[in-house]
Design a protein around this motif. Structure first.
Motif, PDB file in Angstrom:
ATOM      1  N   ALA A   1       1.017  -1.121   0.211  1.00  0.00           N
ATOM      2  CA  ALA A   1       0.015  -0.054  -0.084  1.00  0.00           C
ATOM      3  C   ALA A   1       0.827   1.286   0.124  1.00  0.00           C
ATOM      4  N   GLU A   2       1.940   1.393   0.729  1.00  0.00           N
ATOM      5  CA  GLU A   2       2.817   2.466   1.023  1.00  0.00           C
ATOM      6  C   GLU A   2       3.465   2.627  -0.356  1.00  0.00           C
ATOM      7  N   ARG A   3       3.828   1.500  -1.059  1.00  0.00           N
ATOM      8  CA  ARG A   3       4.718   1.541  -2.318  1.00  0.00           C
ATOM      9  C   ARG A   3       3.662   2.079  -3.507  1.00  0.00           C
ATOM     10  N   SER A   4       2.382   1.539  -3.453  1.00  0.00           N
ATOM     11  CA  SER A   4       1.727   1.912  -4.515  1.00  0.00           C
ATOM     12  C   SER A   4       1.127   3.339  -4.543  1.00  0.00           C
ATOM     13  N   ALA A   5       0.950   3.780  -3.062  1.00  0.00           N
ATOM     14  CA  ALA A   5       0.295   5.156  -3.163  1.00  0.00           C
ATOM     15  C   ALA A   5       1.419   5.976  -3.415  1.00  0.00           C
ATOM     16  N   ARG A   6       2.882   5.783  -3.071  1.00  0.00           N
ATOM     17  CA  ARG A   6       3.651   6.590  -3.668  1.00  0.00           C
ATOM     18  C   ARG A   6       3.925   6.636  -5.045  1.00  0.00           C
ATOM     19  N   ALA A   7       3.744   5.540  -5.505  1.00  0.00           N
ATOM     20  CA  ALA A   7       3.825   5.340  -7.027  1.00  0.00           C
ATOM     21  C   ALA A   7       2.787   6.049  -7.703  1.00  0.00           C
ATOM     22  N   LEU A   8       1.464   6.243  -7.274  1.00  0.00           N
ATOM     23  CA  LEU A   8       0.407   6.624  -7.789  1.00  0.00           C
ATOM     24  C   LEU A   8       0.602   8.402  -7.495  1.00  0.00           C
ATOM     25  N   GLU A   9       1.164   8.731  -6.469  1.00  0.00           N
ATOM     26  CA  GLU A   9       0.847  10.270  -5.937  1.00  0.00           C
ATOM     27  C   GLU A   9       1.442  11.146  -7.019  1.00  0.00           C
ATOM     28  N   PRO A  10       2.490  10.990  -7.811  1.00  0.00           N
ATOM     29  CA  PRO A  10       3.050  12.049  -8.625  1.00  0.00           C
ATOM     30  C   PRO A  10       1.925  12.303  -9.944  1.00  0.00           C
ATOM     31  N   TYR A  11       1.182  11.428 -10.045  1.00  0.00           N
ATOM     32  CA  TYR A  11      -0.199  11.430 -11.137  1.00  0.00           C
ATOM     33  C   TYR A  11      -1.121  12.247 -10.724  1.00  0.00           C
ATOM     34  N   GLY A  12      -1.534  12.644  -9.373  1.00  0.00           N
ATOM     35  CA  GLY A  12      -2.502  13.628  -8.877  1.00  0.00           C
ATOM     36  C   GLY A  12      -3.523  13.020  -9.106  1.00  0.00           C
ATOM     37  N   PRO A  13      -4.075  11.979  -8.785  1.00  0.00           N
ATOM     38  CA  PRO A  13      -5.521  11.351  -8.933  1.00  0.00           C
ATOM     39  C   PRO A  13      -6.448  12.334  -7.805  1.00  0.00           C
ATOM     40  N   GLU A  14      -7.711  12.450  -8.410  1.00  0.00           N
ATOM     41  CA  GLU A  14      -8.435  13.340  -7.795  1.00  0.00           C
ATOM     42  C   GLU A  14      -9.216  12.770  -6.486  1.00  0.00           C
ATOM     43  N   ARG A  15      -9.626  11.311  -6.703  1.00  0.00           N
ATOM     44  CA  ARG A  15     -10.044  10.415  -5.532  1.00  0.00           C
ATOM     45  C   ARG A  15      -9.355   9.057  -5.825  1.00  0.00           C
ATOM     46  N   VAL A  16      -9.168   8.486  -4.603  1.00  0.00           N
ATOM     47  CA  VAL A  16      -8.410   7.331  -4.475  1.00  0.00           C
ATOM     48  C   VAL A  16      -9.333   6.496  -3.490  1.00  0.00           C
ATOM     49  N   THR A  17      -9.747   5.042  -4.127  1.00  0.00           N
ATOM     50  CA  THR A  17     -10.332   3.970  -3.125  1.00  0.00           C
ATOM     51  C   THR A  17      -9.455   2.972  -2.999  1.00  0.00           C
ATOM     52  N   VAL A  18      -8.847   2.606  -2.028  1.00  0.00           N
ATOM     53  CA  VAL A  18      -7.839   1.590  -1.766  1.00  0.00           C
ATOM     54  C   VAL A  18      -8.694   0.338  -1.401  1.00  0.00           C
TER      55      VAL A  18
ATOM     56  N   GLU B   1      -4.203   2.369   6.463  1.00  0.00           N
ATOM     57  CA  GLU B   1      -3.492   3.351   7.143  1.00  0.00           C
ATOM     58  C   GLU B   1      -2.348   3.898   6.156  1.00  0.00           C
ATOM     59  N   ALA B   2      -1.585   3.030   5.563  1.00  0.00           N
ATOM     60  CA  ALA B   2      -0.413   3.076   4.866  1.00  0.00           C
ATOM     61  C   ALA B   2      -0.794   3.912   3.675  1.00  0.00           C
ATOM     62  N   THR B   3      -1.745   3.664   3.273  1.00  0.00           N
ATOM     63  CA  THR B   3      -2.340   4.621   1.873  1.00  0.00           C
ATOM     64  C   THR B   3      -2.838   5.942   2.332  1.00  0.00           C
ATOM     65  N   ARG B   4      -3.164   6.131   3.516  1.00  0.00           N
ATOM     66  CA  ARG B   4      -3.799   7.486   4.238  1.00  0.00           C
ATOM     67  C   ARG B   4      -2.538   8.280   4.462  1.00  0.00           C
ATOM     68  N   ARG B   5      -1.487   7.758   4.342  1.00  0.00           N
ATOM     69  CA  ARG B   5      -0.152   8.573   4.710  1.00  0.00           C
ATOM     70  C   ARG B   5       0.038   9.614   3.306  1.00  0.00           C
ATOM     71  N   THR B   6      -0.382   9.090   2.358  1.00  0.00           N
ATOM     72  CA  THR B   6      -0.001   9.643   1.071  1.00  0.00           C
ATOM     73  C   THR B   6      -1.345  10.347   0.777  1.00  0.00           C
ATOM     74  N   PHE B   7      -2.524   9.833   0.775  1.00  0.00           N
ATOM     75  CA  PHE B   7      -3.799  10.182   0.202  1.00  0.00           C
ATOM     76  C   PHE B   7      -4.701  10.219   1.453  1.00  0.00           C
ATOM     77  N   PRO B   8      -4.785  11.175   2.531  1.00  0.00           N
ATOM     78  CA  PRO B   8      -5.489  10.967   3.538  1.00  0.00           C
ATOM     79  C   PRO B   8      -7.001  10.898   3.504  1.00  0.00           C
ATOM     80  N   ASP B   9      -7.466  11.465   2.171  1.00  0.00           N
ATOM     81  CA  ASP B   9      -8.977  11.334   2.028  1.00  0.00           C
ATOM     82  C   ASP B   9      -9.562  10.270   1.180  1.00  0.00           C
TER      83      ASP B   9
END
Length: 143
Positions: A24-41, A69-77
């Motif tokens: 989750a942590e690695r996936s969120a970090r990999a997705l973050e630069p692309y600026g998704p509007e909404r994320v559902t993990v 929780e790991a995903t929310r460190r990158t995408f709090p919402d």
């Protein structure tokens, strides 16, 4: 996915399936630069259907909670979903449909030839069976 949904941006509502906290942590970090509007993990708990489960349900739910929780460190919402299914790919595609995700994004996981054979090569199945765009995220420097 309806024709009207093609008006939305590719990353307006991304489904991010994850296996565990590290993934989750690695996936969120990999997705973050692309600026998704909404994320559902999404975490899929593999159910055995007549055979013993790979892990007890309580343990699987703890793994899911840590992944969320790991995903929310990158995408709090980020929203979260847990699916209980034998077929992980089917679960991912069903949840993508349920939330009308604009895309499914994931990091491929390393696995040996035997594991790919036994699992039916999930990466190939997600890419070929999805009815919406699938974004394969780069592994990055950490793996």
């Amino acid at each position: 996915m309806t024709d009207e949904s093609y008006d939305q941006s590719l990353l307006s509502d991304v489904l991010l399936p994850v296996a565990d906290e590290d993934d989750a942590e690695r996936s969120a970090r990999a997705l973050e630069p692309y600026g998704p509007e909404r994320v559902t993990v999404l975490h899929v708990v593999e159910k055995g259907e007549g055979v013993p489960d790979k892990t007890p349900v309580e343990q699987s739910e703890e793994i899911a909670a840590a992944a969320f929780e790991a995903t929310r460190r990158t995408f709090p919402d980020a929203d979260d979903r847990t699916a209980y299914r034998r077929d992980v790919v089917e679960a991912i595609l069903d949840v993508a449909d349920d939330i009308d995700a604009s895309a499914v994004a994931f990091r491929p996981r390393d696995s040996g030839r035997l594991a790919r054979f036994l699992s039916g090569n999930r990466t190939t199945r997600i890419v070929t069976e999805a009815d919406r765009p699938v974004v394969v995220l780069p592994k990055g420097e950490d793996g």
